[in-house]
Design a protein around this motif. Structure first.
Motif, PDB file in Angstrom:
ATOM      1  N   LEU A   1       0.873  -1.083  -0.098  1.00  5.02           N
ATOM      2  CA  LEU A   1       0.301  -0.703  -0.004  1.00  5.02           C
ATOM      3  C   LEU A   1       0.855   1.288   0.142  1.00  5.02           C
ATOM      4  O   LEU A   1       1.331   1.414   0.707  1.00  5.02           O
ATOM      5  CB  LEU A   1      -0.852   0.140   0.740  1.00  5.02           C
ATOM      6  CG  LEU A   1      -1.526  -1.415   1.493  1.00  5.02           C
ATOM      7  CD1 LEU A   1      -2.831  -1.206   3.057  1.00  5.02           C
ATOM      8  CD2 LEU A   1      -2.751  -1.524   0.502  1.00  5.02           C
ATOM      9  N   PHE A   2       0.676   1.911  -0.759  1.00  3.06           N
ATOM     10  CA  PHE A   2       1.760   3.083  -1.566  1.00  3.06           C
ATOM     11  C   PHE A   2       0.701   4.263  -0.982  1.00  3.06           C
ATOM     12  O   PHE A   2      -0.312   4.689  -1.410  1.00  3.06           O
ATOM     13  CB  PHE A   2       1.746   3.149  -2.323  1.00  3.06           C
ATOM     14  CG  PHE A   2       3.002   4.769  -2.649  1.00  3.06           C
ATOM     15  CD1 PHE A   2       3.056   5.796  -1.941  1.00  3.06           C
ATOM     16  CD2 PHE A   2       2.816   5.159  -3.826  1.00  3.06           C
ATOM     17  CE1 PHE A   2       3.865   6.770  -2.140  1.00  3.06           C
ATOM     18  CE2 PHE A   2       3.426   6.513  -4.714  1.00  3.06           C
ATOM     19  CZ  PHE A   2       4.088   6.847  -3.502  1.00  3.06           C
ATOM     20  N   PHE A   3       0.602   4.997   0.706  1.00  2.00           N
ATOM     21  CA  PHE A   3      -0.620   6.018   0.864  1.00  2.00           C
ATOM     22  C   PHE A   3       0.500   7.522   0.018  1.00  2.00           C
ATOM     23  O   PHE A   3       1.828   7.479   0.166  1.00  2.00           O
ATOM     24  CB  PHE A   3      -0.588   6.412   2.647  1.00  2.00           C
ATOM     25  CG  PHE A   3      -0.488   4.911   2.712  1.00  2.00           C
ATOM     26  CD1 PHE A   3      -2.518   5.332   2.895  1.00  2.00           C
ATOM     27  CD2 PHE A   3      -0.565   3.541   2.884  1.00  2.00           C
ATOM     28  CE1 PHE A   3      -3.126   4.006   3.333  1.00  2.00           C
ATOM     29  CE2 PHE A   3      -1.121   2.513   3.764  1.00  2.00           C
ATOM     30  CZ  PHE A   3      -2.766   2.906   3.879  1.00  2.00           C
ATOM     31  N   MET A   4      -0.052   8.168  -0.459  1.00  3.54           N
ATOM     32  CA  MET A   4       0.221   9.314  -0.811  1.00  3.54           C
ATOM     33  C   MET A   4      -0.360  10.333  -0.978  1.00  3.54           C
ATOM     34  O   MET A   4      -1.546  10.479  -1.320  1.00  3.54           O
ATOM     35  CB  MET A   4       0.976   8.834  -2.845  1.00  3.54           C
ATOM     36  CG  MET A   4      -0.045   8.850  -3.548  1.00  3.54           C
ATOM     37  SD  MET A   4       0.312   7.924  -5.193  1.00  3.54           S
ATOM     38  CE  MET A   4       1.756   9.541  -5.317  1.00  3.54           C
ATOM     39  N   ASN A   5       0.014  11.547  -1.755  1.00  2.00           N
ATOM     40  CA  ASN A   5      -1.005  12.935  -1.700  1.00  2.00           C
ATOM     41  C   ASN A   5      -0.267  13.031  -2.819  1.00  2.00           C
ATOM     42  O   ASN A   5       0.999  13.462  -3.372  1.00  2.00           O
ATOM     43  CB  ASN A   5      -0.407  14.098  -0.836  1.00  2.00           C
ATOM     44  CG  ASN A   5      -0.553  15.535  -1.449  1.00  2.00           C
ATOM     45  OD1 ASN A   5      -1.212  15.310  -2.452  1.00  2.00           O
ATOM     46  ND2 ASN A   5      -0.814  16.084  -0.546  1.00  2.00           N
ATOM     47  N   PRO A   6      -1.063  13.200  -3.858  1.00  2.00           N
ATOM     48  CA  PRO A   6      -0.084  12.929  -5.565  1.00  2.00           C
ATOM     49  C   PRO A   6       0.539  14.582  -5.690  1.00  2.00           C
ATOM     50  O   PRO A   6       1.193  14.484  -6.639  1.00  2.00           O
ATOM     51  CB  PRO A   6      -1.484  13.281  -6.462  1.00  2.00           C
ATOM     52  CG  PRO A   6      -2.148  12.031  -5.871  1.00  2.00           C
ATOM     53  CD  PRO A   6      -2.666  12.169  -4.377  1.00  2.00           C
ATOM     54  N   ASN A   7       0.258  15.520  -5.310  1.00  2.00           N
ATOM     55  CA  ASN A   7       0.347  16.385  -5.316  1.00  2.00           C
ATOM     56  C   ASN A   7       1.854  17.496  -4.777  1.00  2.00           C
ATOM     57  O   ASN A   7       2.071  17.945  -4.837  1.00  2.00           O
ATOM     58  CB  ASN A   7      -0.343  17.353  -5.266  1.00  2.00           C
ATOM     59  CG  ASN A   7      -1.614  17.698  -5.986  1.00  2.00           C
ATOM     60  OD1 ASN A   7      -1.959  17.664  -7.138  1.00  2.00           O
ATOM     61  ND2 ASN A   7      -2.746  17.879  -5.827  1.00  2.00           N
TER      62      ASN A   7
ATOM     63  N   GLU B   1       6.791  -8.703  -8.732  1.00  2.00           N
ATOM     64  CA  GLU B   1       6.805 -10.195  -8.779  1.00  2.00           C
ATOM     65  C   GLU B   1       6.820 -10.868  -7.416  1.00  2.00           C
ATOM     66  O   GLU B   1       6.118 -11.635  -7.081  1.00  2.00           O
ATOM     67  CB  GLU B   1       8.210 -10.845  -9.525  1.00  2.00           C
ATOM     68  CG  GLU B   1       8.458 -10.465 -10.548  1.00  2.00           C
ATOM     69  CD  GLU B   1       9.576 -10.833 -11.282  1.00  2.00           C
ATOM     70  OE1 GLU B   1      10.711 -11.049  -9.472  1.00  2.00           O
ATOM     71  OE2 GLU B   1      10.849 -10.442 -12.164  1.00  2.00           O
ATOM     72  N   HIS B   2       6.869  -9.791  -6.559  1.00  2.00           N
ATOM     73  CA  HIS B   2       6.214  -9.966  -4.763  1.00  2.00           C
ATOM     74  C   HIS B   2       5.203  -9.108  -4.677  1.00  2.00           C
ATOM     75  O   HIS B   2       4.258 -10.204  -3.315  1.00  2.00           O
ATOM     76  CB  HIS B   2       7.042  -9.603  -3.769  1.00  2.00           C
ATOM     77  CG  HIS B   2       8.888  -9.792  -4.233  1.00  2.00           C
ATOM     78  ND1 HIS B   2       9.174 -10.710  -4.612  1.00  2.00           N
ATOM     79  CD2 HIS B   2       9.801  -9.621  -5.248  1.00  2.00           C
ATOM     80  CE1 HIS B   2      10.672 -11.737  -4.620  1.00  2.00           C
ATOM     81  NE2 HIS B   2      10.827 -10.846  -5.406  1.00  2.00           N
ATOM     82  N   ALA B   3       4.605  -8.279  -4.664  1.00  2.00           N
ATOM     83  CA  ALA B   3       3.450  -8.214  -4.376  1.00  2.00           C
ATOM     84  C   ALA B   3       3.179  -7.276  -5.309  1.00  2.00           C
ATOM     85  O   ALA B   3       3.175  -6.454  -5.633  1.00  2.00           O
ATOM     86  CB  ALA B   3       3.753  -6.833  -2.325  1.00  2.00           C
ATOM     87  N   GLU B   4       1.771  -7.245  -5.186  1.00  2.00           N
ATOM     88  CA  GLU B   4       0.599  -5.543  -6.225  1.00  2.00           C
ATOM     89  C   GLU B   4       0.685  -4.300  -5.154  1.00  2.00           C
ATOM     90  O   GLU B   4       0.649  -4.244  -4.172  1.00  2.00           O
ATOM     91  CB  GLU B   4      -0.777  -6.144  -6.228  1.00  2.00           C
ATOM     92  CG  GLU B   4      -2.078  -4.973  -6.480  1.00  2.00           C
ATOM     93  CD  GLU B   4      -3.207  -5.435  -6.614  1.00  2.00           C
ATOM     94  OE1 GLU B   4      -3.698  -4.967  -7.515  1.00  2.00           O
ATOM     95  OE2 GLU B   4      -3.191  -6.401  -5.911  1.00  2.00           O
ATOM     96  N   ILE B   5       1.120  -3.571  -6.335  1.00  2.00           N
ATOM     97  CA  ILE B   5       0.974  -2.129  -5.611  1.00  2.00           C
ATOM     98  C   ILE B   5      -0.214  -1.491  -6.137  1.00  2.00           C
ATOM     99  O   ILE B   5      -1.186  -1.753  -7.106  1.00  2.00           O
ATOM    100  CB  ILE B   5       2.027  -1.212  -6.383  1.00  2.00           C
ATOM    101  CG1 ILE B   5       3.429  -1.859  -6.532  1.00  2.00           C
ATOM    102  CG2 ILE B   5       2.146   0.153  -6.045  1.00  2.00           C
ATOM    103  CD1 ILE B   5       4.353  -1.581  -7.549  1.00  2.00           C
ATOM    104  N   VAL B   6      -0.431  -0.913  -4.667  1.00  2.00           N
ATOM    105  CA  VAL B   6      -1.899  -0.088  -4.431  1.00  2.00           C
ATOM    106  C   VAL B   6      -1.566   1.044  -4.031  1.00  2.00           C
ATOM    107  O   VAL B   6      -1.202   1.063  -2.889  1.00  2.00           O
ATOM    108  CB  VAL B   6      -2.467  -1.267  -3.424  1.00  2.00           C
ATOM    109  CG1 VAL B   6      -4.185  -0.096  -3.153  1.00  2.00           C
ATOM    110  CG2 VAL B   6      -2.917  -2.709  -4.200  1.00  2.00           C
ATOM    111  N   TYR B   7      -2.594   2.016  -4.922  1.00  2.00           N
ATOM    112  CA  TYR B   7      -1.605   3.422  -4.644  1.00  2.00           C
ATOM    113  C   TYR B   7      -3.330   3.840  -3.846  1.00  2.00           C
ATOM    114  O   TYR B   7      -4.245   3.277  -3.998  1.00  2.00           O
ATOM    115  CB  TYR B   7      -1.876   4.352  -5.970  1.00  2.00           C
ATOM    116  CG  TYR B   7      -0.584   4.196  -6.429  1.00  2.00           C
ATOM    117  CD1 TYR B   7       0.285   5.326  -6.482  1.00  2.00           C
ATOM    118  CD2 TYR B   7      -0.252   3.180  -6.928  1.00  2.00           C
ATOM    119  CE1 TYR B   7       1.400   4.978  -6.833  1.00  2.00           C
ATOM    120  CE2 TYR B   7       1.155   2.775  -7.940  1.00  2.00           C
ATOM    121  CZ  TYR B   7       1.876   3.610  -7.455  1.00  2.00           C
ATOM    122  OH  TYR B   7       2.985   3.879  -8.488  1.00  2.00           O
TER     123      TYR B   7
END
Length: 142
Positions: free
Chosen positions: A56-62, A82-88
């Motif tokens: 899980l990538f917790f982000m502020n797009p700006n 290959e190891h994990a799905e990237i989720v924004y």
């Protein structure tokens, strides 16, 4: 004396506001596609379909630090996936805000690795992580 302290506070506030607006106008926001913003649906289907982990990538797009973190992730995307799905998980998507509370995210960028049962496997330290650091952790844990 009172007025000089008030004037210093006012000038400081104007300086901070002025600097932050200049910084955002100089940098282009990271290009995050719509496929990356359907977090809740992705997490629910992943948990029921497979035991594959999710990053899980917790982000502020700006935000510039979040944009830099996104660049590192994109550079290593194929190896990470290959190891994990990237989720924004984005601050700009109202459906994603509940996940900030669920995982206790208070600073950005933040990375959390969860397993297929939605259990936290690893919390990365707050701030920008290199692609190699992320990959090393994934390889060690999975």
């Amino acid at each position: 004396m009172k007025y000089s302290a008030l004037m210093i506070i006012l000038l400081s506030a104007l300086l901070i506001v002025g600097c932050s607006s200049d910084q955002t106008s100089q940098h282009r926001p990271a290009q995050v596609t719509d496929e990356q913003s359907t977090v809740t649906a992705n997490l629910n289907t992943n948990a029921s379909e497979t035991d594959k982990s999710s990053l899980l990538f917790f982000m502020n797009p700006n935000g510039r630090p979040c944009q830099m973190q996104d660049q590192y992730i994109q550079q290593m995307r194929s190896q990470i996936e290959e190891h994990a799905e990237i989720v924004y998980v984005k601050t700009t998507v109202s459906e994603d805000k509940s996940l900030f509370y669920k995982y206790g995210i208070r600073s950005l960028p933040a990375l959390v690795l969860i397993d297929g049962q939605d259990q936290v496997t690893r919390r990365f330290s707050p701030g920008i992580q290199s692609g190699n650091t992320i990959l090393t952790v994934l390889q060690d844990l999975l």
